[in-house]
Scaffold this active site. Sequence first.
Site, mmCIF file in Angstrom:
data_model
loop_
_atom_site.group_PDB
_atom_site.id
_atom_site.type_symbol
_atom_site.label_atom_id
_atom_site.label_comp_id
_atom_site.label_asym_id
_atom_site.label_seq_id
_atom_site.Cartn_x
_atom_site.Cartn_y
_atom_site.Cartn_z
ATOM 1 N N LYS A 80 0.817 -1.398 0.205
ATOM 2 C CA LYS A 80 0.098 0.150 0.015
ATOM 3 C C LYS A 80 1.093 1.227 -0.101
ATOM 4 O O LYS A 80 0.224 2.234 -0.585
ATOM 5 C CB LYS A 80 -0.961 0.216 1.165
ATOM 6 C CG LYS A 80 -2.020 -0.707 0.903
ATOM 7 C CD LYS A 80 -3.469 0.304 0.492
ATOM 8 C CE LYS A 80 -4.369 -0.621 -0.490
ATOM 9 N NZ LYS A 80 -5.426 0.466 -0.781
ATOM 10 N N ASP A 103 -8.006 0.468 6.694
ATOM 11 C CA ASP A 103 -7.908 -0.817 7.554
ATOM 12 C C ASP A 103 -6.686 -1.134 7.981
ATOM 13 O O ASP A 103 -6.450 -2.146 9.013
ATOM 14 C CB ASP A 103 -8.446 -1.834 6.696
ATOM 15 C CG ASP A 103 -7.404 -1.912 5.551
ATOM 16 O OD1 ASP A 103 -6.366 -2.469 5.601
ATOM 17 O OD2 ASP A 103 -7.510 -1.383 4.286
HETATM 18 C C1 LIG Z 1 -3.319 -6.071 1.727
HETATM 19 C C2 LIG Z 1 -4.316 -5.405 0.804
HETATM 20 N N1 LIG Z 1 -4.431 -6.085 -0.284
HETATM 21 C C3 LIG Z 1 -5.737 -5.400 -1.257
HETATM 22 C C4 LIG Z 1 -6.174 -4.378 -0.794
HETATM 23 C C5 LIG Z 1 -7.352 -3.940 -1.707
HETATM 24 O O1 LIG Z 1 -6.821 -2.621 -2.620
HETATM 25 P P1 LIG Z 1 -8.018 -1.464 -2.897
HETATM 26 O O2 LIG Z 1 -8.947 -0.905 -1.755
HETATM 27 O O3 LIG Z 1 -7.195 -0.555 -3.654
HETATM 28 O O4 LIG Z 1 -9.008 -2.408 -3.893
HETATM 29 C C6 LIG Z 1 -5.819 -3.761 0.339
HETATM 30 C C7 LIG Z 1 -6.738 -2.364 0.766
HETATM 31 O O5 LIG Z 1 -6.295 -2.041 1.844
HETATM 32 C C8 LIG Z 1 -4.918 -4.392 1.112
HETATM 33 O O6 LIG Z 1 -4.650 -3.764 2.395
#
Ligand SMILES: Cc1ncc(COP(=O)(O)O)c(C=O)c1O
Length: 403
Positions: free
Chosen positions: A77, A124
């Site tokens: 992220k 989150d």
């Molecule tokens: C570990 C992880 N994977 C995937 C995502 C998904 O990303 P997005 O919210 O841009 O779809 C998040 C989002 O916080 C994440 O923390």
Amino acid sequence: MDKFIKWEKNRIPNSEKIDCANILSLEEVEKAKKFHESFPEYSKTPLVKLDNLANEIGLGGIYLKDESFRFGLNAFKVLGGSFSMAKYLAKKLGKDISELDYKELIKKETKEKIGNMTFYTATDGNHGRGVAWTANKLEQKSVVYMPKGSSEIRLQAIKNEGAIASITDMNYDDAVRLAAEDAKNNNGLIVQDTAWEGYEEIPTWIMQGYGTMALEAIEQLKSYGIEEPTHVFVQAGVGSLAGGVQGVLVNAYKNIPKTVIVESNLADCLYKSAVAADGEPRIVGGDMQTIMAGLACGEPNIISWEILKTYSDTFVSSPDWVAANGMRILGNPLGHDTRVVSGESGAVTTGLLYEIMTNEDYKELKNELKLDKNSKVLLFSTEGDTDPKKYREIVWMGGKYEF
Ligand SMILES: Cc1ncc(COP(=O)(O)O)c(C=O)c1O
């Protein structure tokens, strides 16, 4: 709670689709990659080749990007938060991002021109940690809000980066509204990893920032002799990551791989938008208490949705047990395959791929996707054990997450 995997082939009429991947042009995304490379903490994350797993489940190859190694932050992220903050500062300084690198940004003269800033966000866990980390590196402040039920360990990780952080009693989407409101009232800057009407510039830069991960993967695939993968599975919360990856794939490849977008069934706004098939995004509400905390977002990024509805092949709504299985599969590799510590949101695509290939119930999906021994599949493990206690609970005491 539904225990079955649901899927929807993209059947949104072409009249609803527009050519919209140009915000992820290779030129812009290369700038993001160059900026990331300027951090002393930068190194390319590994693209792991899981030959034994591929062989076991009848695929030609599985290539998995392990983002647990990203900047020591255990998730991809930070790529988005850091690039968007740098782009904002470049604009403020009247420069192009290609003229600014990390060293330049922390010079005393640059800092004097920028002044003191506070960056606000909701998260989150992973995005907020990335924003807090970047603010800290730039010697600026950050304020971070987390939704109800968030992990204390993830909260502490954000506080450790110097942020003022707290867990609210709201769901993710309401926490986003709170962060935006607070930023406005306190003359701060909201750095949110999703777009809504009137808030599009920063999320666009965030998506470009995620492009670094896709560009690295494309280069690494070439080093394995793969000019074009046949399939790419990407997990989605609001869909910024998926839109960023999908956009880069469109611009990088002559034959766009079949892309499968995977959400938690408790936060499956993109899947529901695909089911509606009128091109309009749909919203999911409620507490969204999935183990896939990173995917617990009910309101799609409107820019990403345009890209996904135009180019993605299939949308999947997945129960938690699929993510839990993915964590176990990656943590207990076959033969000489590399072990990957993959968190709840990171492992769902691996769990899904395994299920599609081995469970008769999903034969139709396997056939629709044309997944077979000629397929070369690219996956992203987007996080490591960002909550190590929960990781162990799921991997060791798995029964809790079965039906
Ligand atoms: C570990 C992880 N994977 C995937 C995502 C998904 O990303 P997005 O919210 O841009 O779809 C998040 C989002 O916080 C994440 O923390």
